[in-house]
Design an enzyme around this catalytic site. Sequence first.
Site, PDB file in Angstrom:
ATOM      1  N   LYS A  97      49.711  35.821  48.973  1.00  0.00           N
ATOM      2  CA  LYS A  97      50.918  35.420  48.268  1.00  0.00           C
ATOM      3  C   LYS A  97      51.790  34.570  49.183  1.00  0.00           C
ATOM      4  O   LYS A  97      51.895  34.841  50.381  1.00  0.00           O
ATOM      5  CB  LYS A  97      51.687  36.653  47.792  1.00  0.00           C
ATOM      6  CG  LYS A  97      50.981  37.448  46.709  1.00  0.00           C
ATOM      7  CD  LYS A  97      51.816  38.660  46.312  1.00  0.00           C
ATOM      8  CE  LYS A  97      51.184  39.376  45.113  1.00  0.00           C
ATOM      9  NZ  LYS A  97      49.850  39.919  45.426  1.00  0.00           N
ATOM     10  N   ASP A 131      47.820  33.429  45.382  1.00  0.00           N
ATOM     11  CA  ASP A 131      48.162  34.318  44.275  1.00  0.00           C
ATOM     12  C   ASP A 131      49.474  33.896  43.622  1.00  0.00           C
ATOM     13  O   ASP A 131      50.375  33.375  44.280  1.00  0.00           O
ATOM     14  CB  ASP A 131      48.301  35.762  44.773  1.00  0.00           C
ATOM     15  CG  ASP A 131      46.982  36.502  44.763  1.00  0.00           C
ATOM     16  OD1 ASP A 131      46.095  36.111  43.989  1.00  0.00           O
ATOM     17  OD2 ASP A 131      46.833  37.468  45.536  1.00  0.00           O
ATOM     18  N   MET A 132      49.571  34.166  42.330  1.00  0.00           N
ATOM     19  CA  MET A 132      50.805  33.899  41.608  1.00  0.00           C
ATOM     20  C   MET A 132      51.658  35.165  41.613  1.00  0.00           C
ATOM     21  O   MET A 132      51.132  36.282  41.545  1.00  0.00           O
ATOM     22  CB  MET A 132      50.507  33.465  40.173  1.00  0.00           C
ATOM     23  CG  MET A 132      51.708  32.896  39.434  1.00  0.00           C
ATOM     24  SD  MET A 132      52.495  31.512  40.277  1.00  0.00           S
ATOM     25  CE  MET A 132      51.225  30.244  40.132  1.00  0.00           C
ATOM     26  N   ARG A 181      41.959  31.101  39.003  1.00  0.00           N
ATOM     27  CA  ARG A 181      41.773  32.476  38.539  1.00  0.00           C
ATOM     28  C   ARG A 181      42.745  32.691  37.386  1.00  0.00           C
ATOM     29  O   ARG A 181      43.952  32.494  37.535  1.00  0.00           O
ATOM     30  CB  ARG A 181      42.068  33.480  39.655  1.00  0.00           C
ATOM     31  CG  ARG A 181      41.934  34.947  39.202  1.00  0.00           C
ATOM     32  CD  ARG A 181      42.606  35.904  40.180  1.00  0.00           C
ATOM     33  NE  ARG A 181      42.019  35.824  41.501  1.00  0.00           N
ATOM     34  CZ  ARG A 181      42.649  36.200  42.615  1.00  0.00           C
ATOM     35  NH1 ARG A 181      43.907  36.629  42.554  1.00  0.00           N
ATOM     36  NH2 ARG A 181      42.048  36.124  43.788  1.00  0.00           N
ATOM     37  N   LYS A 184      46.036  37.928  32.896  1.00  0.00           N
ATOM     38  CA  LYS A 184      47.020  38.109  31.826  1.00  0.00           C
ATOM     39  C   LYS A 184      48.439  38.131  32.382  1.00  0.00           C
ATOM     40  O   LYS A 184      49.355  37.591  31.778  1.00  0.00           O
ATOM     41  CB  LYS A 184      46.724  39.394  31.050  1.00  0.00           C
ATOM     42  CG  LYS A 184      45.463  39.305  30.212  1.00  0.00           C
ATOM     43  CD  LYS A 184      45.312  40.517  29.305  1.00  0.00           C
ATOM     44  CE  LYS A 184      44.035  40.431  28.492  1.00  0.00           C
ATOM     45  NZ  LYS A 184      43.862  41.572  27.569  1.00  0.00           N
ATOM     46  N   GLY A 185      48.640  38.777  33.535  1.00  0.00           N
ATOM     47  CA  GLY A 185      49.969  38.842  34.147  1.00  0.00           C
ATOM     48  C   GLY A 185      50.477  40.261  34.208  1.00  0.00           C
ATOM     49  O   GLY A 185      50.301  41.029  33.261  1.00  0.00           O
ATOM     50  N   THR A 223      39.615  40.063  34.474  1.00  0.00           N
ATOM     51  CA  THR A 223      39.968  40.965  33.383  1.00  0.00           C
ATOM     52  C   THR A 223      39.050  42.173  33.364  1.00  0.00           C
ATOM     53  O   THR A 223      37.912  42.106  33.821  1.00  0.00           O
ATOM     54  CB  THR A 223      39.876  40.236  32.025  1.00  0.00           C
ATOM     55  OG1 THR A 223      40.299  41.110  30.972  1.00  0.00           O
ATOM     56  CG2 THR A 223      38.437  39.787  31.730  1.00  0.00           C
ATOM     57  N   HIS A 224      39.579  43.281  32.828  1.00  0.00           N
ATOM     58  CA  HIS A 224      38.757  44.459  32.553  1.00  0.00           C
ATOM     59  C   HIS A 224      38.574  44.636  31.046  1.00  0.00           C
ATOM     60  O   HIS A 224      38.008  45.630  30.599  1.00  0.00           O
ATOM     61  CB  HIS A 224      39.413  45.718  33.127  1.00  0.00           C
ATOM     62  CG  HIS A 224      39.600  45.687  34.610  1.00  0.00           C
ATOM     63  ND1 HIS A 224      40.800  45.395  35.202  1.00  0.00           N
ATOM     64  CD2 HIS A 224      38.726  45.905  35.618  1.00  0.00           C
ATOM     65  CE1 HIS A 224      40.663  45.436  36.514  1.00  0.00           C
ATOM     66  NE2 HIS A 224      39.418  45.736  36.795  1.00  0.00           N
ATOM     67  N   ARG A 286      48.949  47.076  38.639  1.00  0.00           N
ATOM     68  CA  ARG A 286      47.646  46.913  37.997  1.00  0.00           C
ATOM     69  C   ARG A 286      47.550  47.811  36.762  1.00  0.00           C
ATOM     70  O   ARG A 286      46.982  47.423  35.747  1.00  0.00           O
ATOM     71  CB  ARG A 286      46.522  47.251  38.977  1.00  0.00           C
ATOM     72  CG  ARG A 286      46.455  46.373  40.203  1.00  0.00           C
ATOM     73  CD  ARG A 286      46.107  44.927  39.936  1.00  0.00           C
ATOM     74  NE  ARG A 286      47.146  44.081  39.385  1.00  0.00           N
ATOM     75  CZ  ARG A 286      48.178  43.596  40.066  1.00  0.00           C
ATOM     76  NH1 ARG A 286      48.323  43.896  41.343  1.00  0.00           N
ATOM     77  NH2 ARG A 286      49.058  42.829  39.489  1.00  0.00           N
TER      78      ARG A 286
END
Length: 304
Positions: A97, A131-132, A181, A184-185, A223-224, A286
Amino acid sequence: MVITRDFFLFLSKSGFLNKMARNWGSRIAAGKIIGGNDFNSSIPTIRQLNSQGLSVTVDHLGEFVNSAEVARERTEECIQTIATIADQELNSHVSLKMTSLGLDIDMDLVYENMTKILQTAEKHKIMVTIDMEDEVRCQKTLDIFKDFRKKYEHVSTVLQAYLYRTEKDIDDLDSLNPFLRLVKGAYKESEKVAFPEKSDVDENYKKIIRKQLLNGHYTAIATHDDKMIDFTKQLAKEHGIANDKFEFQMLYGMRSQTQLSLVKEGYNMRVFLPYGEDWYGYFMRRLAERPSNIAFAFKGMTKK
């Protein structure tokens, strides 16, 4: 009782719980949801994942650095991590980050630190993913990525489906042939900047996956969500997109069997493996991103 996203985001900001997690929680988390307290202690886990056909991206947990000295220390640690990945011949990227490199202190400091990191990454051909973070830092983060992508090959970044701006961001980045990458956020954002409804986030996620893949750029679908995985598979099949044009990414310690199944099906699968003492806030964010992951997470943490 339905456990909501806001509940986990609230817990992620608890200083007391974070302190408790630092004091005793790493013993529980290490090897279950994080690789270890430092990079070297995570190497055995990386080797094990690689032996199963899984790629990795590592992330030193902890952001919002407010000291130039600490930001430079993080930079040197990242440089050493990249060198070790190359020396140990590990199949791993590095994620970081911009706040850990001084984004909230001075932009010149961030550029100085990132230049050193990417010079090392180019030398060793190790991908570094920017990373965002939350929406207020989004534009600065993208500006940094754009500047470095024009000079370096081994740099990628992250876009978040829950932000209204993301589809336009994909269009703006298109000319750079970006490795993105897509997530969803996980941060709590105002309805002024982010979709408040999960169904809208899901639809936008599909939209940006489609746009990025059909633009012909390498894409990581992080994603999961089985529906998003199936959507990506079907999209690739319909448009003749080869498996080497994209990868799936999942968190370490969650849905491990699904990860292995994707490898067996011939898909690229990368595991996001964090390390460090600041694991608690990461873990809660997460779960906030997908509260249904709580069953997978605690099953992993209690498994011997």
